[in-house]
Design a protein around this motif. Structure first.
Motif, PDB file in Angstrom:
ATOM      1  N   VAL A  94       0.824  -1.206   0.000  1.00 31.03           N
ATOM      2  CA  VAL A  94       0.000   0.000   0.000  1.00 31.03           C
ATOM      3  C   VAL A  94       0.862   1.261   0.000  1.00 31.03           C
ATOM      4  O   VAL A  94       1.790   1.404   0.804  1.00 31.03           O
ATOM      5  CB  VAL A  94      -0.920   0.018   1.237  1.00 31.03           C
ATOM      6  N   GLU A  95       0.548   2.176  -0.913  1.00 33.02           N
ATOM      7  CA  GLU A  95       1.048   3.547  -0.829  1.00 33.02           C
ATOM      8  C   GLU A  95      -0.028   4.342  -0.100  1.00 33.02           C
ATOM      9  O   GLU A  95      -1.206   4.284  -0.465  1.00 33.02           O
ATOM     10  CB  GLU A  95       1.298   4.126  -2.216  1.00 33.02           C
ATOM     11  N   TRP A  96       0.354   5.090   0.919  1.00 33.55           N
ATOM     12  CA  TRP A  96      -0.645   5.667   1.818  1.00 33.55           C
ATOM     13  C   TRP A  96      -0.194   7.033   2.333  1.00 33.55           C
ATOM     14  O   TRP A  96       0.960   7.439   2.169  1.00 33.55           O
ATOM     15  CB  TRP A  96      -0.862   4.724   3.011  1.00 33.55           C
ATOM     16  N   ARG A  97      -1.135   7.719   2.964  1.00 38.82           N
ATOM     17  CA  ARG A  97      -0.768   8.934   3.688  1.00 38.82           C
ATOM     18  C   ARG A  97      -1.671   9.060   4.908  1.00 38.82           C
ATOM     19  O   ARG A  97      -2.773   8.502   4.960  1.00 38.82           O
ATOM     20  CB  ARG A  97      -0.864  10.158   2.792  1.00 38.82           C
ATOM     21  N   GLY A  98      -1.162   9.798   5.896  1.00 46.00           N
ATOM     22  CA  GLY A  98      -1.894   9.974   7.144  1.00 46.00           C
ATOM     23  C   GLY A  98      -1.041   9.547   8.319  1.00 46.00           C
ATOM     24  O   GLY A  98       0.172   9.350   8.199  1.00 46.00           O
ATOM     25  N   THR A  99      -1.666   9.424   9.463  1.00 40.06           N
ATOM     26  CA  THR A  99      -1.004   8.993  10.687  1.00 40.06           C
ATOM     27  C   THR A  99      -1.769   7.808  11.248  1.00 40.06           C
ATOM     28  O   THR A  99      -2.881   7.976  11.772  1.00 40.06           O
ATOM     29  CB  THR A  99      -0.959  10.120  11.735  1.00 40.06           C
ATOM     30  N   PRO A 100      -1.244   6.591  11.123  1.00 43.14           N
ATOM     31  CA  PRO A 100      -1.991   5.415  11.585  1.00 43.14           C
ATOM     32  C   PRO A 100      -2.222   5.420  13.091  1.00 43.14           C
ATOM     33  O   PRO A 100      -1.298   5.660  13.878  1.00 43.14           O
ATOM     34  CB  PRO A 100      -1.079   4.243  11.189  1.00 43.14           C
ATOM     35  N   THR A 101      -3.445   5.181  13.477  1.00 45.79           N
ATOM     36  CA  THR A 101      -3.809   5.028  14.881  1.00 45.79           C
ATOM     37  C   THR A 101      -4.765   3.845  15.002  1.00 45.79           C
ATOM     38  O   THR A 101      -5.510   3.542  14.071  1.00 45.79           O
ATOM     39  CB  THR A 101      -4.498   6.296  15.432  1.00 45.79           C
ATOM     40  N   GLY A 102      -4.758   3.207  16.161  1.00 41.24           N
ATOM     41  CA  GLY A 102      -5.650   2.072  16.380  1.00 41.24           C
ATOM     42  C   GLY A 102      -7.056   2.559  16.687  1.00 41.24           C
ATOM     43  O   GLY A 102      -7.439   2.676  17.859  1.00 41.24           O
ATOM     44  N   SER A 324      15.815  -5.718  -3.978  1.00 43.51           N
ATOM     45  CA  SER A 324      15.407  -5.630  -2.579  1.00 43.51           C
ATOM     46  C   SER A 324      13.954  -6.049  -2.402  1.00 43.51           C
ATOM     47  O   SER A 324      13.170  -6.011  -3.348  1.00 43.51           O
ATOM     48  CB  SER A 324      15.600  -4.194  -2.082  1.00 43.51           C
ATOM     49  N   PRO A 325      13.578  -6.428  -1.145  1.00 43.63           N
ATOM     50  CA  PRO A 325      12.192  -6.793  -0.904  1.00 43.63           C
ATOM     51  C   PRO A 325      11.254  -5.668  -1.325  1.00 43.63           C
ATOM     52  O   PRO A 325      11.558  -4.488  -1.195  1.00 43.63           O
ATOM     53  CB  PRO A 325      12.148  -7.027   0.606  1.00 43.63           C
ATOM     54  N   SER A 326      10.103  -6.055  -1.828  1.00 45.44           N
ATOM     55  CA  SER A 326       9.196  -5.073  -2.397  1.00 45.44           C
ATOM     56  C   SER A 326       8.279  -4.472  -1.366  1.00 45.44           C
ATOM     57  O   SER A 326       8.111  -4.967  -0.274  1.00 45.44           O
ATOM     58  CB  SER A 326       8.356  -5.735  -3.471  1.00 45.44           C
ATOM     59  N   GLY A 327       7.645  -3.400  -1.741  1.00 46.57           N
ATOM     60  CA  GLY A 327       6.669  -2.766  -0.870  1.00 46.57           C
ATOM     61  C   GLY A 327       6.575  -1.292  -1.191  1.00 46.57           C
ATOM     62  O   GLY A 327       7.530  -0.669  -1.631  1.00 46.57           O
ATOM     63  N   MET A 328       5.423  -0.732  -0.968  1.00 42.84           N
ATOM     64  CA  MET A 328       5.206   0.680  -1.222  1.00 42.84           C
ATOM     65  C   MET A 328       5.217   1.412   0.101  1.00 42.84           C
ATOM     66  O   MET A 328       4.644   0.958   1.093  1.00 42.84           O
ATOM     67  CB  MET A 328       3.883   0.886  -1.955  1.00 42.84           C
ATOM     68  N   ALA A 329       5.882   2.527   0.145  1.00 39.76           N
ATOM     69  CA  ALA A 329       5.991   3.277   1.396  1.00 39.76           C
ATOM     70  C   ALA A 329       4.925   4.342   1.480  1.00 39.76           C
ATOM     71  O   ALA A 329       4.315   4.733   0.484  1.00 39.76           O
ATOM     72  CB  ALA A 329       7.377   3.926   1.491  1.00 39.76           C
ATOM     73  N   GLY A 330       4.728   4.812   2.668  1.00 42.43           N
ATOM     74  CA  GLY A 330       3.756   5.878   2.875  1.00 42.43           C
ATOM     75  C   GLY A 330       4.442   7.142   3.357  1.00 42.43           C
ATOM     76  O   GLY A 330       5.662   7.229   3.412  1.00 42.43           O
TER      77      GLY A 330
END
Length: 334
Positions: A94-102, A324-330
């Motif tokens: 996932v490419e994302w934006r914001g501040t993750p909170t539970g 390198s291992p894959s993944g999308m950053a936020g």
């Protein structure tokens, strides 16, 4: 990827792999009253009838974490049968934006991929961890006719960014052992791992990262040939072989030939559609192999694979291969 008839009775789940700018991955702990309660998991949730995986993931990540999904990339799909339910996990980076909170009161943690402990996750999540720790490209060595030239080719391959090498060399036992040990030292210095096409005893003796079983070894394999601190890979050419690889505890598989290849001119290529069909029912990460180049890793991933494996497109090449291992950053806090 295409669905099978059995999928209609499976619970479809959208799963998000969320990375921060340091490459760490976000995990959350399931509530005690839920299925597989108290275990850590990758965020996500059920795909509703008529809903796309992407839409379900965007909805779930907003509800669970309060973040916005900007884009997604296929990582892996896993069909798994628990005693009380059957699930298909459709996993997206996932490419994302914001501040993750539970937002549902769930504890959150950020961990590097190598720090993810499979025993702390539901069984169905464990191939996701393996997929996150594996690179997009798996480089298979050429055979060795001159050790000095072979080692120079290895150095070029490592300098180009390869992080996982399959040692596939036919020499007499002493020369093969010496070359493998030197290759292992150079791989370790470059931060790469070395898989041995050989035997479990040879892997232990050399101290390599793991074993790559050929098709004959896989067919005769009754159980995992090495402990969990080693990697185990298998060469597969059929859905039955992929099932056998999973049954004997392999961490990942290589499926071939996807395209026509000069090394096996009489082998009928699978093509990408059949590759996707077979991988759809696999329960472990699968690399595409056969007539491929580094750029084909994106196609393989779009068809449900881990990435691409090969010799001629990678071995001894001086250009970077994005191994390198894959993944999308936020972007936390945006």
């Amino acid at each position: 990827m295409p669905s099978t008839a059995a999928d209609r009775t499976r619970l479809s789940v959208a799963v998000g792999v969320i990375r921060d700018h340091r490459g760490r991955i976000l995990i959350s702990r399931r509530a005690a009253h839920r299925h597989q309660g108290e275990r850590w998991e990758f965020p996500g949730g059920k795909v509703d009838a008529g809903e796309s995986v992407e839409a379900a993931l965007a909805r779930e990540l907003d509800e669970e974490l309060g973040i916005q999904v900007l884009d997604t990339e296929p990582l892996i799909e896993i069909a798994h049968d628990y005693a009380d339910r059957r699930v298909r996990l459709q996993v997206r980076a996932v490419e994302w934006r914001g501040t993750p909170t539970g937002r549902e009161g769930q504890p959150l943690r950020w961990l590097a991929p190598e720090a993810l402990e499979p025993a702390e996750f539901p069984v169905a999540n464990r191939p996701i961890i393996t997929a996150l720790q594996l690179p997009r490209h798996y480089v298979i060595s050429r055979d060795c006719h001159d050790p000095a030239e072979w080692l120079m080719a290895l150095d070029r391959t490592l300098a180009a960014g390869a992080t996982m090498i399959a040692f596939r060399v036919r020499l007499d036992a002493a020369a093969r052992r010496d070359l493998a040990r030197e290759a292992l030292a150079r791989c370790r210095a470059a931060g790469a791992s070395l898989m041995i096409n050989g035997t479990a005893a040879e892997v232990r003796e050399i101290g390599a990262a793991g074993l790559h079983m050929n098709a004959a070894q896989l067919a005769a394999c009754p159980s995992r040939p090495l402990p969990a601190d080693y990697r185990v890979a298998a060469s597969c050419h059929s859905p039955e072989a992929l099932r056998q690889a999973a049954a004997c505890g392999a961490d990942f598989a290589v499926l071939s030939p996807v395209q026509p290849t000069a090394s096996h001119p009489d082998a009928a290529p699978l093509g990408w559609d059949r590759f996707a069909q077979w991988v759809a029912d696999a329960t472990l990460p699968v690399y595409a192999l056969g007539g491929l180049r580094p750029g084909d890793a994106a196609i393989a991933r779009a068809r449900g694979g881990q990435g691409a494996a090969g010799i001629s497109g990678w071995w001894g090449q001086a250009s970077a291969s994005s191994s390198s291992p894959s993944g999308m950053a936020g972007s936390p806090g945006i």
